[in-house]
Design a protein around this motif. Structure first.
Motif, PDB file in Angstrom:
ATOM      1  N   SER A 235       0.820  -1.213   0.000  1.00  0.00           N
ATOM      2  CA  SER A 235       0.000   0.000   0.000  1.00  0.00           C
ATOM      3  C   SER A 235       0.854   1.263   0.000  1.00  0.00           C
ATOM      4  O   SER A 235       0.379   2.336  -0.399  1.00  0.00           O
ATOM      5  N   ASP A 236       2.110   1.128   0.448  1.00  0.00           N
ATOM      6  CA  ASP A 236       2.971   2.313   0.459  1.00  0.00           C
ATOM      7  C   ASP A 236       3.192   2.869  -0.946  1.00  0.00           C
ATOM      8  O   ASP A 236       3.399   4.077  -1.124  1.00  0.00           O
ATOM      9  N   ARG A 237       3.100   1.997  -1.981  1.00  0.00           N
ATOM     10  CA  ARG A 237       3.241   2.485  -3.355  1.00  0.00           C
ATOM     11  C   ARG A 237       2.125   3.458  -3.700  1.00  0.00           C
ATOM     12  O   ARG A 237       2.353   4.478  -4.368  1.00  0.00           O
ATOM     13  N   MET A 239       0.504   5.321  -1.583  1.00  0.00           N
ATOM     14  CA  MET A 239       0.723   6.561  -0.836  1.00  0.00           C
ATOM     15  C   MET A 239       1.866   7.380  -1.422  1.00  0.00           C
ATOM     16  O   MET A 239       1.806   8.610  -1.464  1.00  0.00           O
ATOM     17  N   ASN A 374       1.860   0.311   9.624  1.00  0.00           N
ATOM     18  CA  ASN A 374       2.458   0.690   8.349  1.00  0.00           C
ATOM     19  C   ASN A 374       1.753   1.908   7.754  1.00  0.00           C
ATOM     20  O   ASN A 374       2.397   2.865   7.311  1.00  0.00           O
ATOM     21  N   VAL A 375       0.425   1.878   7.733  1.00  0.00           N
ATOM     22  CA  VAL A 375      -0.344   2.992   7.151  1.00  0.00           C
ATOM     23  C   VAL A 375      -0.114   4.288   7.925  1.00  0.00           C
ATOM     24  O   VAL A 375       0.128   5.351   7.332  1.00  0.00           O
ATOM     25  N   ASN A 378       3.357   5.617   7.309  1.00  0.00           N
ATOM     26  CA  ASN A 378       3.452   6.147   5.943  1.00  0.00           C
ATOM     27  C   ASN A 378       2.781   7.514   5.833  1.00  0.00           C
ATOM     28  O   ASN A 378       3.322   8.433   5.196  1.00  0.00           O
ATOM     29  N   ILE A 382       5.892   9.923   4.764  1.00  0.00           N
ATOM     30  CA  ILE A 382       6.062  10.148   3.323  1.00  0.00           C
ATOM     31  C   ILE A 382       5.872  11.610   2.932  1.00  0.00           C
ATOM     32  O   ILE A 382       6.640  12.132   2.102  1.00  0.00           O
ATOM     33  N   ALA A 392       8.640   5.463   3.657  1.00  0.00           N
ATOM     34  CA  ALA A 392       7.906   4.261   3.245  1.00  0.00           C
ATOM     35  C   ALA A 392       8.708   3.009   3.576  1.00  0.00           C
ATOM     36  O   ALA A 392       8.163   2.003   4.042  1.00  0.00           O
ATOM     37  N   SER A 395       8.723   2.445   7.389  1.00  0.00           N
ATOM     38  CA  SER A 395       7.418   1.929   7.832  1.00  0.00           C
ATOM     39  C   SER A 395       7.310   0.433   7.582  1.00  0.00           C
ATOM     40  O   SER A 395       6.790  -0.323   8.414  1.00  0.00           O
ATOM     41  N   THR A 396       7.806  -0.010   6.434  1.00  0.00           N
ATOM     42  CA  THR A 396       7.792  -1.447   6.109  1.00  0.00           C
ATOM     43  C   THR A 396       8.644  -2.236   7.091  1.00  0.00           C
ATOM     44  O   THR A 396       8.247  -3.309   7.561  1.00  0.00           O
TER      45      THR A 396
END
Length: 492
Positions: A235-237, A239, A374-375, A378, A382, A392, A395-396
């Motif tokens: 999902s970071d992609r 964001m 993670n969300v 981010n 970010i 990002a 966070s991962t």
């Protein structure tokens, strides 16, 4: 029951194939990035993660039911019924998922990718969902019934087949649509070949879906895990795209594709480990379950730890050689993602405990905690200009550390494993020596890159040998396969 020696040989065989497929990824990355550029590569990365999300939902966790219920099954009729009922079920769900993505391609491109012109590519990529789910189930058949060589050959063919056809189509000027078409062609061919082999081995029947309810009762609670894991992994992609644009997500995705190579080291292990653990558990051989998991953890770490150090030392040269100048700014992401991959590998080994005892809710809770963390991180990191894609990656890493820690804690309540702390410490020391040695290399080309990687591997092995990081049996095996000397029977 599979002997531990055969287990190790199968893991080694798949490991070699994974190394070769990893090398093809090295060649594929420059082919795509240097042809498409950061923006189109970012679009391809977005299509990929979207397809991976929807495909995992379309599977509804049935791949895990496939493994869990058939690993120790010998009844031909039950095997036939299970294989074809699951295959037919995911074919229908995959087709529906592809159709839904095709219908909603325009709003996804407009609001998710921030590029309405990407609609055409999203529509073309929607077909990847159907071929992905049917290919996944057909390949699982060979994994479950220990046909490891066939599974490895198909993996090898898929990787290098994509490499060859993508190269041809890009040279012909088809651009991103050529990359999508090549993926469809290769995965479609593999599915057809595997289906023919499966029919030749077990025959063909029209499924009656006798056991599908039982399989779904096991697998459906796992389905939210797919969505939640996707949030953690990919999902970071979205964001990064939202806050920084497709160009930045292209840079970030290229760096992640290098850092994520660490997970190649656990995938061959996990492919064989869970089916074997399921058989041992079903036969109440708990001591052997503990031994397999302990040894698997040790072997993963003494390979993954130096890989993390090696990728960290070569991060900037890797992107410099494999991509264009536009991507090099993402080199600092690689060490963080590599370490996150190591944590993910630990999680993959220990989460087997929950699948064995058929208590999947704790895995769901762990994934939820990691995804929410993670969300939130981010969203905080970010948008900060001085952090950006580094946030990002961080966070991962935090998310995977939490997943590994919680999973180890729960797993140890059921199986007391040996952690081999001394061997891990020796691996870290040897990896540090390798890191400082490799960091001194000046690298400007692909040959120098492989030379540095090869020399680094030798330095690590020598350091481990000198400080006693390998057992006598492991040393004798290395002598046997590297120098063709005879193994001393006393070390067996």
């Amino acid at each position: 029951m599979m002997s531990y020696q055969k287990f190790a040989r199968d893991v080694g065989f798949i490991g070699i194939v994974q190394i070769l497929t990893s090398l093809s990824s090295f060649f594929l990355l420059p082919i795509i990035t240097k042809t498409l550029g950061a923006y189109d590569y970012g679009l391809w990365a977005q299509i990929n993660i979207t397809v991976s999300l929807i495909s995992s939902l379309a599977l509804m966790g049935l791949s895990m039911s496939f493994v869990r219920f058939l690993s120790s099954e010998t009844d031909q009729n039950k095997i036939q019924e299970a294989v074809y009922s699951i295959l037919f079920f995911v074919t229908v769900s995959g087709f529906l998922a592809s159709f839904i993505l095709y219908i909603f391609a325009e709003p996804l491109a407009t609001f998710g990718f921030k590029d309405p012109e990407a609609t055409y590519f999203v529509q073309a990529g929607s077909l990847l969902i159907l071929v992905s789910v049917v290919e996944s189930i057909s390949l699982f058949y060979f994994r479950i019934f220990r046909q490891i060589e066939k599974y490895s050959y198909f993996t090898f063919f898929e990787t290098f087949g994509k490499l060859l056809i993508i190269l041809i189509l890009l040279k012909m000027g088809y651009g991103l649509i050529g990359v999508i078409a090549a993926t469809l062609i290769v995965q479609g061919i593999i599915f057809l070949i595997t289906l023919i082999i499966i029919i030749s081995q077990i025959g063909f029947i029209i499924p009656r879906f006798t056991y599908i309810r039982e399989y779904l009762q096991f697998s459906l609670p796992l389905t939210p895990n797919s969505l939640i894991r996707w949030v953690t992994e990919s999902s970071d992609r979205y964001m990064v795209t939202y806050f920084l644009g497709l160009g930045s997500v292209g840079v970030y995705s290229a760096a992640c594709s290098v850092g994520n190579l660490i997970q190649f080291f656990v995938s061959p292990l996990q492919l064989i480990l869970f089916p074997e653990l399921s058989k041992l558990f079903d036969h109440n051989k708990m001591d052997e379950v503990r031994i397999y998991m302990s040894h698997s953890l040790r072997y993963f770490l003494i390979i993954a730890i130096p890989a993390v150090f090696g990728l960290s030392a070569l991060a900037k040269p890797l992107l410099s050689v494999l991509t264009t100048q536009d991507f090099i700014s993402g080199w600092f992401v690689i060490p963080i993602i590599a370490l996150a991959g190591l944590m993910a590998g630990i999680f993959q080994i220990f989460v087997n405990t929950m699948f064995l005892i058929k208590e999947t809710k704790p895995a769901t809770y762990i994934n939820i905690v990691a995804a929410v963390t993670n969300v939130l991180l981010n969203l905080i990191l970010i948008p900060i200009p001085s952090i950006g894609i580094l946030g990002a990656a961080f966070s991962t890493l935090v998310s995977y550390c939490l997943m590994a820690a919680f999973c180890v804690h729960i797993s140890l309540k059921h199986f007391k494993l040996d952690f081999y702390y001394l061997d891990i410490a020796k691996s870290i020391l040897s990896s540090m020596a390798m890191y400082f040695f490799v960091s001194s290399f000046t690298i400007s080309g692909i040959l120098e890159l492989f030379e540095a990687a090869g020399v680094g591997t030798i330095v690590y092995l020598i350091a481990m040998f000198l400080i006693g990081g390998f057992t006598d049996h492991e040393v004798s095996l290395m002598k046997k396969y590297l120098f063709r000397s005879k193994v001393n029977p006393s070390t067996k």
